[in-house]
Scaffold this motif. Structure first.
Motif, PDB file in Angstrom:
ATOM      1  N   MET A   1      28.707  41.392  49.698  1.00  0.00           N
ATOM      2  CA  MET A   1      28.723  40.291  48.729  1.00  0.00           C
ATOM      3  C   MET A   1      29.812  40.481  47.673  1.00  0.00           C
ATOM      4  O   MET A   1      30.420  39.533  47.215  1.00  0.00           O
ATOM      5  N   TRP A   2      30.040  41.752  47.295  1.00  0.00           N
ATOM      6  CA  TRP A   2      31.049  42.006  46.273  1.00  0.00           C
ATOM      7  C   TRP A   2      32.446  41.639  46.781  1.00  0.00           C
ATOM      8  O   TRP A   2      33.250  41.089  46.032  1.00  0.00           O
ATOM      9  N   LEU A   3      32.736  41.961  48.052  1.00  0.00           N
ATOM     10  CA  LEU A   3      34.044  41.624  48.604  1.00  0.00           C
ATOM     11  C   LEU A   3      34.241  40.118  48.638  1.00  0.00           C
ATOM     12  O   LEU A   3      35.306  39.603  48.277  1.00  0.00           O
ATOM     13  N   GLU A   4      33.210  39.392  49.048  1.00  0.00           N
ATOM     14  CA  GLU A   4      33.287  37.935  49.068  1.00  0.00           C
ATOM     15  C   GLU A   4      33.492  37.393  47.657  1.00  0.00           C
ATOM     16  O   GLU A   4      34.270  36.449  47.446  1.00  0.00           O
ATOM     17  N   PHE A   5      32.796  37.993  46.703  1.00  0.00           N
ATOM     18  CA  PHE A   5      32.930  37.572  45.309  1.00  0.00           C
ATOM     19  C   PHE A   5      34.360  37.788  44.820  1.00  0.00           C
ATOM     20  O   PHE A   5      34.951  36.901  44.173  1.00  0.00           O
ATOM     21  N   LEU A   6      34.937  38.957  45.114  1.00  0.00           N
ATOM     22  CA  LEU A   6      36.278  39.275  44.645  1.00  0.00           C
ATOM     23  C   LEU A   6      37.318  38.343  45.267  1.00  0.00           C
ATOM     24  O   LEU A   6      38.216  37.854  44.578  1.00  0.00           O
ATOM     25  N   ILE A   7      37.186  38.070  46.554  1.00  0.00           N
ATOM     26  CA  ILE A   7      38.137  37.185  47.232  1.00  0.00           C
ATOM     27  C   ILE A   7      38.039  35.770  46.683  1.00  0.00           C
ATOM     28  O   ILE A   7      39.052  35.132  46.368  1.00  0.00           O
ATOM     29  N   THR A   8      36.812  35.273  46.545  1.00  0.00           N
ATOM     30  CA  THR A   8      36.619  33.924  46.018  1.00  0.00           C
ATOM     31  C   THR A   8      37.130  33.823  44.591  1.00  0.00           C
ATOM     32  O   THR A   8      37.771  32.830  44.204  1.00  0.00           O
ATOM     33  N   SER A   9      36.859  34.845  43.790  1.00  0.00           N
ATOM     34  CA  SER A   9      37.269  34.836  42.381  1.00  0.00           C
ATOM     35  C   SER A   9      38.787  34.770  42.241  1.00  0.00           C
ATOM     36  O   SER A   9      39.310  33.995  41.431  1.00  0.00           O
ATOM     37  N   ILE A  10      39.503  35.578  43.021  1.00  0.00           N
ATOM     38  CA  ILE A  10      40.956  35.591  42.892  1.00  0.00           C
ATOM     39  C   ILE A  10      41.555  34.255  43.306  1.00  0.00           C
ATOM     40  O   ILE A  10      42.523  33.783  42.700  1.00  0.00           O
ATOM     41  N   VAL A  11      40.954  33.610  44.306  1.00  0.00           N
ATOM     42  CA  VAL A  11      41.432  32.284  44.723  1.00  0.00           C
ATOM     43  C   VAL A  11      41.225  31.272  43.596  1.00  0.00           C
ATOM     44  O   VAL A  11      42.109  30.466  43.283  1.00  0.00           O
ATOM     45  N   VAL A  12      40.052  31.322  42.975  1.00  0.00           N
ATOM     46  CA  VAL A  12      39.736  30.401  41.875  1.00  0.00           C
ATOM     47  C   VAL A  12      40.654  30.642  40.688  1.00  0.00           C
ATOM     48  O   VAL A  12      41.175  29.701  40.073  1.00  0.00           O
ATOM     49  N   VAL A  13      40.883  31.912  40.347  1.00  0.00           N
ATOM     50  CA  VAL A  13      41.689  32.252  39.175  1.00  0.00           C
ATOM     51  C   VAL A  13      43.147  31.862  39.360  1.00  0.00           C
ATOM     52  O   VAL A  13      43.789  31.343  38.438  1.00  0.00           O
ATOM     53  N   VAL A  14      43.684  32.106  40.548  1.00  0.00           N
ATOM     54  CA  VAL A  14      45.102  31.830  40.804  1.00  0.00           C
ATOM     55  C   VAL A  14      45.387  30.326  40.841  1.00  0.00           C
ATOM     56  O   VAL A  14      46.488  29.885  40.478  1.00  0.00           O
ATOM     57  N   ALA A  15      44.403  29.538  41.263  1.00  0.00           N
ATOM     58  CA  ALA A  15      44.605  28.087  41.352  1.00  0.00           C
ATOM     59  C   ALA A  15      44.977  27.514  39.987  1.00  0.00           C
ATOM     60  O   ALA A  15      44.315  27.803  38.986  1.00  0.00           O
ATOM     61  N   PRO A  16      46.038  26.706  39.907  1.00  0.00           N
ATOM     62  CA  PRO A  16      46.466  26.146  38.625  1.00  0.00           C
ATOM     63  C   PRO A  16      45.390  25.263  37.977  1.00  0.00           C
ATOM     64  O   PRO A  16      44.751  24.466  38.651  1.00  0.00           O
ATOM     65  N   GLY A  17      45.187  25.457  36.697  1.00  0.00           N
ATOM     66  CA  GLY A  17      44.249  24.649  35.929  1.00  0.00           C
ATOM     67  C   GLY A  17      44.773  24.510  34.516  1.00  0.00           C
ATOM     68  O   GLY A  17      45.928  24.856  34.224  1.00  0.00           O
ATOM     69  N   THR A  18      43.937  24.034  33.627  1.00  0.00           N
ATOM     70  CA  THR A  18      44.362  23.807  32.247  1.00  0.00           C
ATOM     71  C   THR A  18      44.850  25.090  31.586  1.00  0.00           C
ATOM     72  O   THR A  18      45.881  25.101  30.909  1.00  0.00           O
ATOM     73  N   GLY A  19      44.091  26.186  31.752  1.00  0.00           N
ATOM     74  CA  GLY A  19      44.479  27.447  31.141  1.00  0.00           C
ATOM     75  C   GLY A  19      45.804  27.968  31.661  1.00  0.00           C
ATOM     76  O   GLY A  19      46.631  28.488  30.895  1.00  0.00           O
ATOM     77  N   VAL A  20      46.023  27.835  32.966  1.00  0.00           N
ATOM     78  CA  VAL A  20      47.281  28.270  33.570  1.00  0.00           C
ATOM     79  C   VAL A  20      48.445  27.457  33.012  1.00  0.00           C
ATOM     80  O   VAL A  20      49.487  28.017  32.629  1.00  0.00           O
ATOM     81  N   VAL A  21      48.274  26.155  32.945  1.00  0.00           N
ATOM     82  CA  VAL A  21      49.332  25.278  32.425  1.00  0.00           C
ATOM     83  C   VAL A  21      49.665  25.650  30.984  1.00  0.00           C
ATOM     84  O   VAL A  21      50.841  25.756  30.605  1.00  0.00           O
ATOM     85  N   TYR A  22      48.632  25.869  30.184  1.00  0.00           N
ATOM     86  CA  TYR A  22      48.844  26.218  28.778  1.00  0.00           C
ATOM     87  C   TYR A  22      49.568  27.558  28.645  1.00  0.00           C
ATOM     88  O   TYR A  22      50.522  27.684  27.856  1.00  0.00           O
ATOM     89  N   THR A  23      49.154  28.565  29.398  1.00  0.00           N
ATOM     90  CA  THR A  23      49.772  29.890  29.319  1.00  0.00           C
ATOM     91  C   THR A  23      51.229  29.849  29.749  1.00  0.00           C
ATOM     92  O   THR A  23      52.090  30.465  29.110  1.00  0.00           O
TER      93      THR A  23
END
Length: 203
Positions: A1-23
Motif C-alpha cells: 500500500m505504501w508503494l502505491e501511495f508514493l507513486i500516486t502521490s508523486i503523480v498528483v504533486v507533479v501535475a500542474p495546479g494553482t500552487g505550481v503555477v504560482y511557484t
C-alpha cells in the motif's frame, strides 16, 4: 500500500495546479529564494485541508452545499484578485532583485491562502488518504497523518524544483520587458481560468 501511495502521490504533486503555477511565476519574477518561500507557503496550506480530512471535517464540505459554495467562491475571488495583482504595476509578479527578501512572508502567505481557500483540496484528502489504509489497521489516524506529512514533503520538494528551474530562466525573461509583460498576461489568464474552474466545481 505504501508503494502505491508514493507513486500516486508523486503523480498528483507533479501535475500542474494553482500552487505550481504560482511557484513558477514567483521563480520567474523574483528568483530562487522567493520561489522557495512560495513553495513553503503552498505546502503549509495543505495542513488545514489534510487535518480537516483526517478529523472528518471535510465531510461537511462534501455534504453541505452552502459550506462548499462559500469556500469555493472565496477561493475563486482570491484567484481573480491574484490575476488583477499580476497585471498591476506593483503586483505579486513585479520583478525584484533576488536579494530583496522583505517580501518573503507575503509571498509565503499568498501561497498558503491559495491552498486553504480551495475546498476541493480537503475533499481530495478525504477521498485520497483512506484508500491507502488497510482495513483493521491499528491507529489509522496516525497513519493518515504520516501519509499526509509525506505528501507535504513531496509537494515541497517538487515545488522547489519547479521554482528553481523557473528562476534559472529568469535572466532571459527580465532582460526583455515585452517578454515579461507577455508572461504576466499569460499567468493572469491562467489564474482567471483556474478561478472559473473552481467557481464551476461541484461537490
Amino acid at each position: 500500500m505504501w508503494l502505491e501511495f508514493l507513486i500516486t502521490s508523486i503523480v498528483v504533486v507533479v501535475a500542474p495546479g494553482t500552487g505550481v503555477v504560482y511557484t513558477i511565476a514567483i521563480g520567474l519574477a523574483r528568483g530562487a529564494t522567493p520561489s522557495v518561500a512560495a513553495a513553503a507557503g503552498c505546502t503549509l496550506g495543505i495542513i488545514p485541508a489534510m487535518t480537516a480530512a483526517i478529523l472528518g471535517l471535510a465531510a461537511l464540505l462534501h455534504t453541505s452545499t452552502f459550506a462548499f459554495e462559500l469556500f469555493k467562491y472565496a477561493g475563486a475571488v482570491f484567484l481573480l484578485y491574484m490575476a488583477w495583482m499580476i497585471l498591476s504595476s506593483h503586483g505579486v509578479l513585479e520583478v525584484q532583485p533576488e536579494q530583496k527578501l522583505h517580501s518573503m512572508a507575503k509571498v509565503a502567505v499568498t501561497g498558503f491562502l491559495i491552498n486553504i481557500l480551495n475546498p476541493k483540496l480537503a475533499i481530495f484528502f478525504l477521498a485520497f488518504l483512506p484508500q491507502f489504509i488497510p482495513s483493521g489497521t491499528v491507529a489509522p489516524v496516525t497513519q493518515m497523518f504520516a501519509m499526509g506529512t509525506i505528501f507535504m514533503a513531496m509537494t515541497f520538494a517538487v515545488f522547489i524544483g519547479y521554482g528553481v528551474f523557473a528562476s534559472s530562466m529568469r535572466r532571459h525573461v527580465i532582460s526583455h520587458p515585452m517578454v515579461m509583460k507577455s508572461m504576466n498576461a499569460i499567468f493572469a489568464l491562467v489564474f482567471v481560468a483556474l478561478a472559473l474552474r473552481l467557481a464551476l466545481a461541484s461537490i
